[in-house]
Design a protein around this motif. Structure first.
Motif, mmCIF file in Angstrom:
data_model
loop_
_atom_site.group_PDB
_atom_site.id
_atom_site.type_symbol
_atom_site.label_atom_id
_atom_site.label_comp_id
_atom_site.label_asym_id
_atom_site.label_seq_id
_atom_site.Cartn_x
_atom_site.Cartn_y
_atom_site.Cartn_z
ATOM 1 N N VAL A 1 -1.314 -38.451 26.486
ATOM 2 C CA VAL A 1 -1.658 -39.255 25.958
ATOM 3 C C VAL A 1 -3.513 -39.613 26.370
ATOM 4 O O VAL A 1 -4.253 -39.391 25.795
ATOM 5 C CB VAL A 1 -1.067 -40.608 26.046
ATOM 6 C CG1 VAL A 1 -1.928 -41.882 25.165
ATOM 7 C CG2 VAL A 1 0.134 -40.724 24.978
ATOM 8 N N GLU A 2 -3.135 -39.353 27.374
ATOM 9 C CA GLU A 2 -4.464 -39.401 28.290
ATOM 10 C C GLU A 2 -5.428 -38.410 28.116
ATOM 11 O O GLU A 2 -6.717 -38.855 28.197
ATOM 12 C CB GLU A 2 -4.337 -39.816 29.903
ATOM 13 C CG GLU A 2 -3.799 -40.976 30.562
ATOM 14 C CD GLU A 2 -3.241 -41.107 31.735
ATOM 15 O OE1 GLU A 2 -3.680 -40.083 32.578
ATOM 16 O OE2 GLU A 2 -2.894 -42.277 32.281
ATOM 17 N N THR A 3 -5.185 -37.499 27.941
ATOM 18 C CA THR A 3 -5.982 -36.155 27.756
ATOM 19 C C THR A 3 -6.160 -35.789 26.133
ATOM 20 O O THR A 3 -6.769 -34.787 25.821
ATOM 21 C CB THR A 3 -5.606 -35.012 28.397
ATOM 22 O OG1 THR A 3 -4.152 -34.762 27.804
ATOM 23 C CG2 THR A 3 -5.516 -35.156 30.028
ATOM 24 N N SER A 4 -5.428 -36.569 25.388
ATOM 25 C CA SER A 4 -5.496 -36.431 24.010
ATOM 26 C C SER A 4 -6.613 -37.291 23.081
ATOM 27 O O SER A 4 -7.098 -38.063 23.693
ATOM 28 C CB SER A 4 -4.202 -36.529 23.307
ATOM 29 O OG SER A 4 -3.913 -37.882 23.181
ATOM 30 N N LYS A 5 -6.903 -37.031 22.046
ATOM 31 C CA LYS A 5 -7.688 -37.858 21.123
ATOM 32 C C LYS A 5 -7.228 -39.259 20.861
ATOM 33 O O LYS A 5 -7.731 -40.168 20.535
ATOM 34 C CB LYS A 5 -8.138 -37.425 19.833
ATOM 35 C CG LYS A 5 -6.930 -37.200 18.961
ATOM 36 C CD LYS A 5 -7.325 -36.753 17.410
ATOM 37 C CE LYS A 5 -6.273 -36.696 16.524
ATOM 38 N NZ LYS A 5 -6.738 -36.230 15.213
ATOM 39 N N MET B 1 3.103 -38.776 18.186
ATOM 40 C CA MET B 1 4.575 -38.560 19.411
ATOM 41 C C MET B 1 5.555 -38.463 18.525
ATOM 42 O O MET B 1 6.356 -37.745 19.370
ATOM 43 C CB MET B 1 4.164 -40.095 19.722
ATOM 44 C CG MET B 1 3.000 -40.525 20.644
ATOM 45 S SD MET B 1 3.319 -42.015 21.628
ATOM 46 C CE MET B 1 3.454 -43.278 20.369
ATOM 47 N N ASP B 2 5.847 -38.718 17.521
ATOM 48 C CA ASP B 2 7.213 -38.462 16.819
ATOM 49 C C ASP B 2 7.367 -37.005 16.711
ATOM 50 O O ASP B 2 8.474 -36.149 17.258
ATOM 51 C CB ASP B 2 7.271 -39.093 15.682
ATOM 52 C CG ASP B 2 7.717 -40.369 15.720
ATOM 53 O OD1 ASP B 2 7.867 -41.059 16.614
ATOM 54 O OD2 ASP B 2 7.184 -41.308 14.395
ATOM 55 N N THR B 3 6.274 -36.150 16.321
ATOM 56 C CA THR B 3 6.166 -34.823 16.175
ATOM 57 C C THR B 3 6.299 -34.192 17.198
ATOM 58 O O THR B 3 7.174 -32.884 17.489
ATOM 59 C CB THR B 3 5.187 -34.417 15.176
ATOM 60 O OG1 THR B 3 5.133 -35.221 14.017
ATOM 61 C CG2 THR B 3 5.148 -33.010 14.820
ATOM 62 N N ARG B 4 5.367 -34.390 18.144
ATOM 63 C CA ARG B 4 5.291 -33.737 19.431
ATOM 64 C C ARG B 4 6.392 -33.928 20.590
ATOM 65 O O ARG B 4 6.614 -32.971 21.384
ATOM 66 C CB ARG B 4 3.924 -33.851 20.295
ATOM 67 C CG ARG B 4 3.574 -33.151 21.372
ATOM 68 C CD ARG B 4 2.359 -33.557 22.044
ATOM 69 N NE ARG B 4 1.981 -32.603 23.042
ATOM 70 C CZ ARG B 4 1.638 -31.478 23.087
ATOM 71 N NH1 ARG B 4 1.229 -30.849 22.013
ATOM 72 N NH2 ARG B 4 1.311 -30.787 24.069
ATOM 73 N N LYS C 1 -3.574 -45.988 24.584
ATOM 74 C CA LYS C 1 -2.695 -46.404 25.738
ATOM 75 C C LYS C 1 -2.866 -47.931 26.275
ATOM 76 O O LYS C 1 -1.872 -48.532 26.572
ATOM 77 C CB LYS C 1 -3.464 -45.552 26.914
ATOM 78 C CG LYS C 1 -2.215 -45.371 28.108
ATOM 79 C CD LYS C 1 -2.453 -44.798 29.237
ATOM 80 C CE LYS C 1 -1.451 -45.136 30.273
ATOM 81 N NZ LYS C 1 -1.821 -43.936 31.398
ATOM 82 N N LYS C 2 -4.000 -48.443 26.041
ATOM 83 C CA LYS C 2 -4.196 -49.879 26.444
ATOM 84 C C LYS C 2 -3.629 -50.946 25.369
ATOM 85 O O LYS C 2 -3.340 -51.807 25.635
ATOM 86 C CB LYS C 2 -5.737 -50.087 26.430
ATOM 87 C CG LYS C 2 -6.467 -50.094 25.178
ATOM 88 C CD LYS C 2 -7.902 -50.427 25.417
ATOM 89 C CE LYS C 2 -8.813 -50.685 23.975
ATOM 90 N NZ LYS C 2 -8.809 -49.164 23.200
ATOM 91 N N MET C 3 -3.032 -49.992 24.255
ATOM 92 C CA MET C 3 -2.266 -51.100 23.367
ATOM 93 C C MET C 3 -0.895 -51.301 23.418
ATOM 94 O O MET C 3 -0.249 -51.982 23.112
ATOM 95 C CB MET C 3 -2.561 -50.449 21.843
ATOM 96 C CG MET C 3 -3.956 -50.018 21.465
ATOM 97 S SD MET C 3 -4.932 -51.566 20.882
ATOM 98 C CE MET C 3 -4.569 -51.687 19.418
#
Length: 347
Positions: free
Chosen positions: A104-108, A82-85, A113-115
């Motif tokens: 996030v939802e479409t990535s590995k 997330m920092d990089t992107r 997300k639930k965290m």
């Protein structure tokens, strides 16, 4: 903000070997990440006393969450991704965080997300300060208390505010800490009486022990409910000063007399706070609001206390003289003292 802090300390001739510096919280997130870290580093490295603000609390919570995430396999990879992107994305803004959530939802990393707790949004200002903090800065911020009490100065430091009484009870109710004299060994020991009553206000009024209240309060509603809105209810500082102005001390009092609604068996004390930038410099006889909107390009302010601020003379109860206009640098302070309010531009 770091340059403004430097300017203010220069203006008051601050000397770390001679002076005690105390801040009233919210040290970060209102400036750039770099400036926020600079201010935190100054406070931490110099072991500056202070209290925790509502924004400080959010940063602490984010950093604790990050430490938890990093304890899981793959946690470091997810945060780094997330920092990089998204180096410039502001997660506090709805449109921008929608883009992040879709990624996030479409990535590995979709399972991560639930965290994230409900209502929390990564990559916002509090998140980024928390991510940039060193372990030492996190330790410093986490160590800040909610309230600092100075019994010798008869003053309290807090970020947002305090209540002088339980708002749903009458002032004369025996459950009110200022409705009666505390029980002490020597009833003529004024210092001990004052200290016990001040502690009672801090510990026996439920709202004053609630972290959310002391870091967010602005007003009190008619039904005694605290509010963070400046537009509803009565400013807590007005209620505080109304109570303190009724403190009559024990000079010439007869404790067998019936309660008089115009007076209370107590000694007044002062609250120094921040938080309410919308009200600007808010100086009343027994409260000093110092948030003058530096984060909005206005001013950064401090109250300077010295030997003249702590007079040994007995307070003249019934004196209705209030602090002079907030434009003046000189204000009445404590029992019979004087203080200076100094501010510098943050433009």
């Amino acid at each position: 903000m770091n340059s403004s802090l430097t300017d203010l300390l220069d203006e008051i001739h601050y000397d770390s070997k001679r002076d005690s510096l105390i801040h009233v919280g919210d040290l970060e997130t209102r400036a750039t990440i770099h400036d926020s870290i600079d201010v935190l580093s100054f406070m931490s490295s110099n072991k500056i006393l202070g209290v925790r603000g509502n924004n400080d609390q959010k940063v602490i919570e984010w950093r604790a969450w990050m430490n938890w995430i990093l304890s899981h396999p793959g946690g470091q990879e997810w945060l780094s991704a997330m920092d990089t992107r998204w180096p410039h994305l502001d997660g506090d803004k709805r449109l921008q965080r929608a883009e992040l959530e879709n990624w996030v939802e479409t990535s590995k990393y979709a399972s991560w997300k639930k965290m994230v707790p409900s209502g929390w949004y990564p990559l916002g200002k509090h998140y980024r300060v928390a991510r940039a903090m060193s372990p030492g800065l996190f330790e410093y911020l986490s160590s800040l208390p909610l309230v600092l009490h100075s019994p010798t100065g008869h003053m309290v430091f807090v970020h947002a505010g305090l209540l002088s009484s339980r708002p749903k009870l009458q002032a004369s109710d025996p459950r009110q800490p200022l409705s009666h004299w505390p029980t002490v060994d020597d009833q003529h020991d004024i210092a001990k009486l004052r200290n016990q009553q001040e502690l009672a206000v801090l510990t026996e009024i439920p709202e004053n022990k609630d972290p959310w209240t002391v870091t967010n309060i602005k007003n009190v509603m008619d039904k005694g409910i605290v509010s963070f809105s400046p537009r509803k209810g009565t400013p807590w500082s007005q209620l505080w000063n109304d109570t303190m102005s009724k403190c009559s001390g024990n000079s010439g009092s007869n404790r067998s007399k019936a309660y008089q609604p115009t007076s209370l068996p107590c000694y007044p004390f002062t609250v120094v706070y921040g938080h309410a930038a919308g009200r600007g410099l808010d100086i009343k006889r027994w409260s000093i609001g110092l948030d003058t909107g530096c984060s909005y390009g206005r001013r950064l302010s401090a109250v300077v206390l010295d030997g003249n601020s702590f007079s040994s003379s007995t307070y003249q109860f019934g004196n209705s003289i209030h602090a002079r206009a907030s434009q003046s640098q000189e204000i009445d302070f404590g029992d019979n003292g004087q203080a200076r309010v100094v501010s510098v531009s943050c433009a």
